[in-house]
Design an enzyme around this catalytic site. Structure first.
Site, PDB file in Angstrom:
ATOM      1  N   ARG A  37       1.224  -1.041  -0.330  1.00  0.00           N
ATOM      2  CA  ARG A  37      -0.084  -0.253   0.138  1.00  0.00           C
ATOM      3  C   ARG A  37       0.888   1.126   0.223  1.00  0.00           C
ATOM      4  NH1 ARG A  37       2.836   1.904   3.731  1.00  0.00           N
ATOM      5  NH2 ARG A  37       0.433   3.031   4.057  1.00  0.00           N
ATOM      6  N   GLY A  38       0.380   2.460   0.138  1.00  0.00           N
ATOM      7  CA  GLY A  38       0.754   3.452  -0.058  1.00  0.00           C
ATOM      8  C   GLY A  38       1.715   4.080  -1.796  1.00  0.00           C
ATOM      9  N   ALA A  39       0.886   4.818  -2.305  1.00  0.00           N
ATOM     10  CA  ALA A  39       0.350   5.720  -3.205  1.00  0.00           C
ATOM     11  C   ALA A  39       1.531   5.138  -4.115  1.00  0.00           C
ATOM     12  CB  ALA A  39       0.271   7.381  -3.236  1.00  0.00           C
TER      13      ALA A  39
ATOM     14  N   ARG B  82      -7.509   0.850  -6.464  1.00  0.00           N
ATOM     15  CA  ARG B  82      -7.784   1.249  -5.471  1.00  0.00           C
ATOM     16  C   ARG B  82      -7.347   2.581  -6.312  1.00  0.00           C
ATOM     17  NH1 ARG B  82      -4.273   1.009  -0.198  1.00  0.00           N
ATOM     18  NH2 ARG B  82      -5.828   2.534   0.308  1.00  0.00           N
TER      19      ARG B  82
ATOM     20  N   GLN C  25      -2.106   1.924   9.831  1.00  0.00           N
ATOM     21  CA  GLN C  25      -0.997   2.126   9.750  1.00  0.00           C
ATOM     22  C   GLN C  25       0.272   2.756  10.404  1.00  0.00           C
ATOM     23  OE1 GLN C  25      -3.702   2.744   7.930  1.00  0.00           O
ATOM     24  NE2 GLN C  25      -3.305   2.253   5.699  1.00  0.00           N
TER      25      GLN C  25
ATOM     26  N   ASP D  88      -1.481  10.759  -1.939  1.00  0.00           N
ATOM     27  CA  ASP D  88      -2.163  10.160  -2.383  1.00  0.00           C
ATOM     28  C   ASP D  88      -2.680  10.826  -3.499  1.00  0.00           C
ATOM     29  OD1 ASP D  88      -2.490   9.003   0.032  1.00  0.00           O
ATOM     30  OD2 ASP D  88      -2.870   6.730  -1.435  1.00  0.00           O
TER      31      ASP D  88
ATOM     32  N   ASN E  49      -5.370  12.485   0.805  1.00  0.00           N
ATOM     33  CA  ASN E  49      -4.070  11.752   1.993  1.00  0.00           C
ATOM     34  C   ASN E  49      -5.420  10.940   2.942  1.00  0.00           C
ATOM     35  OD1 ASN E  49      -1.523  10.580   2.546  1.00  0.00           O
ATOM     36  ND2 ASN E  49      -2.222  11.782   4.557  1.00  0.00           N
ATOM     37  N   LYS E  50      -4.927   9.936   3.403  1.00  0.00           N
ATOM     38  CA  LYS E  50      -5.375   8.748   4.840  1.00  0.00           C
ATOM     39  C   LYS E  50      -5.817  10.345   5.530  1.00  0.00           C
ATOM     40  CE  LYS E  50      -5.363   5.636   4.827  1.00  0.00           C
ATOM     41  NZ  LYS E  50      -5.638   5.163   4.383  1.00  0.00           N
TER      42      LYS E  50
HETATM   43  O1  MRU Z   1      -4.072   3.270   2.318  1.00  0.00           O
HETATM   44  P1  MRU Z   1      -2.950   2.926   2.260  1.00  0.00           P
HETATM   45  O2  MRU Z   1      -2.370   2.977   3.588  1.00  0.00           O
HETATM   46  O3  MRU Z   1      -2.227   2.684   0.994  1.00  0.00           O
HETATM   47  O4  MRU Z   1      -2.259   5.159   2.177  1.00  0.00           O
HETATM   48  C1  MRU Z   1      -1.416   5.238   3.149  1.00  0.00           C
HETATM   49  C2  MRU Z   1      -1.248   7.005   3.064  1.00  0.00           C
HETATM   50  O5  MRU Z   1      -2.472   7.451   2.623  1.00  0.00           O
HETATM   51  C3  MRU Z   1      -0.129   7.723   2.866  1.00  0.00           C
HETATM   52  O6  MRU Z   1       0.403   8.802   3.105  1.00  0.00           O
HETATM   53  C4  MRU Z   1      -0.114   8.425   1.135  1.00  0.00           C
HETATM   54  O7  MRU Z   1      -0.198   6.987   0.740  1.00  0.00           O
HETATM   55  C5  MRU Z   1       1.269   8.762   0.852  1.00  0.00           C
HETATM   56  S1  MRU Z   1       2.727   7.413   0.966  1.00  0.00           S
HETATM   57  C6  MRU Z   1       4.570   8.158   0.489  1.00  0.00           C
END
Ligand code: MRU
Length: 366
Positions: A54-56, A91, A202, A243, A253-254
């Site tokens: 996960r993570g963009a 996603r 996370q 993201d 973002n999250k």
């Molecule tokens: O749902 P996730 O764990 O993929 O969400 C991740 C985030 O919100 C991060 O902050 C974002 O992807 C930036 S990662 C460098």
């Protein structure tokens, strides 16, 4: 970055079998370090959807390798289009995913069938290598902000972060954490407030884990603690990832990031967002209206997953039958963002700021 002293990337080709792409199974961290194998584009798509990765930025790199896996099985245009659709649908919020898929597809579709495997692999390797370099540069630019804070205050700098925008969300370094790691390397005393980041935690599981592994002092807090800490002068700056960032500097973002930005504004705490340029969606302006927000299963809200000492187990939090809504992300409007930290430097969260760093985008955003 390191796990138990050993250097890892988050994704790589299996040493003795180039038909297998391997990743760290992030669903099991911090309790178990297990490698997850992917041999088909379907498996790459499932790994993204089920949040093995996960993570963009890492989602984007995984999708690029997913197209390489598709080529190994069938490199025809039709097979690639099917794989691209499947990967893109996993996603919806992180735009790096579509960016990586489109970048690899562009490289492959114009080329002859017999060298597509090699081209796809080279492209995936390049996107991975670029991500490492980009994150390193984000860190170098962000470090300047931390240096200035340290020069001014001459004491430990307290940084709050939300979710995991660390090396586990990228290939190495991370985005929000890269300036932190580089400041620590330089000897600047840092302490990180880690938001737990419900519902999937996370922060509690991944950010706390990686900071612990890198020896960075940190404290885990509940998601609602940030405002209180800011009111009491206990946060010098906030750094988060994103993201998707629009051409006018709105930032998805999250979920919960927006509330941190509001509290930061009210308390005059600088609020920075760290991002690779692959996260910028130059086609969008108003993030609140235009960025698609992922909605996930309500089960992630009504339940919680934890370690029993032997295995990961789910337990129920709310009454059986209570419905739950689970919005994965929110949008922080540009007016609440102090600055965007990119691989090319720091700019204001605005069209002018972004175009100043990426003048090649001026034509489409004039
Ligand atoms: O749902 P996730 O764990 O993929 O969400 C991740 C985030 O919100 C991060 O902050 C974002 O992807 C930036 S990662 C460098």
């Amino acid at each position: 970055m390191k796990i138990e002293g050993n250097h890892y990337h988050t994704i790589w080709l299996k040493a003795d079998d180039p038909n297998v792409v391997q990743v760290i199974d992030q669903r099991l961290l911090p309790h178990k370090m297990e490698v997850h194998n992917m041999t088909t584009p379907e498996e790459a798509a499932s790994a993204i959807k089920d949040m093995v990765v996960r993570g963009a930025p890492l989602i984007g790199v995984t999708a690029a390798y997913g197209l390489y896996l598709a080529c190994l099985h069938d490199a025809s245009d039709e097979s690639l289009h099917t794989a691209a659709r499947l990967l893109k649908a996993t996603r919806p919020t992180a735009v790096n995913l579509a960016w990586a898929v489109d970048t690899v597809m562009q490289e492959l579709l114009g080329s002859t069938l017999n060298n597509r495997v090699e081209r796809a692999l080279n492209m995936a390797h390049k996107i991975k290598a670029d991500d490492i370099e980009i994150c390193r540069n984000i860190g170098a630019h962000g470090l300047q902000i931390i240096r200035d804070l340290y020069k001014k205050n001459q004491r430990t700098i307290n940084i709050l972060t939300h979710c995991n925008a660390g090396w586990l969300a990228t290939v190495d370094w991370g985005t929000a954490t890269s300036p932190i790691y580089q400041a620590v390397e330089e000897g600047i005393p840092i302490h990180v407030w880690v938001d737990e980041t419900r519902p999937r935690n996370q922060g509690a599981s991944l950010t706390a884990y990686e900071l612990l592994q890198q020896g960075v002092p940190h404290t885990l807090i509940v998601d609602n603690a940030g405002g209180h800490l800011m009111q009491h002068g206990m946060v010098d700056m906030v750094i988060v990832g994103t993201d998707r960032t629009t051409a006018q500097g709105d930032v998805a973002n999250k979920i919960g990031t927006y509330l941190k930005a509001l509290a930061a504004k009210d308390n005059e705490v600088p609020f920075y967002v760290a991002l690779p340029s692959s996260t910028i969606d130059w086609d969008l302006k108003d993030g609140v209206k235009e960025i698609p927000i992922e909605q996930r299963s309500g089960e992630e809200v009504t339940s919680i997953w934890g370690w029993t000492g032997e295995k990961i187990q789910k337990v129920q939090l709310s009454p059986e039958g209570t419905p739950a809504a689970n919005y994965g992300f929110d949008v922080t409007p540009a007016r609440l963002v102090t600055g965007l930290i990119t691989e090319r430097g720091i700019c204001s969260a605005s069209t002018e700021g972004l175009i100043g760093l990426f003048p090649e985008k001026a034509a489409s955003n004039g």
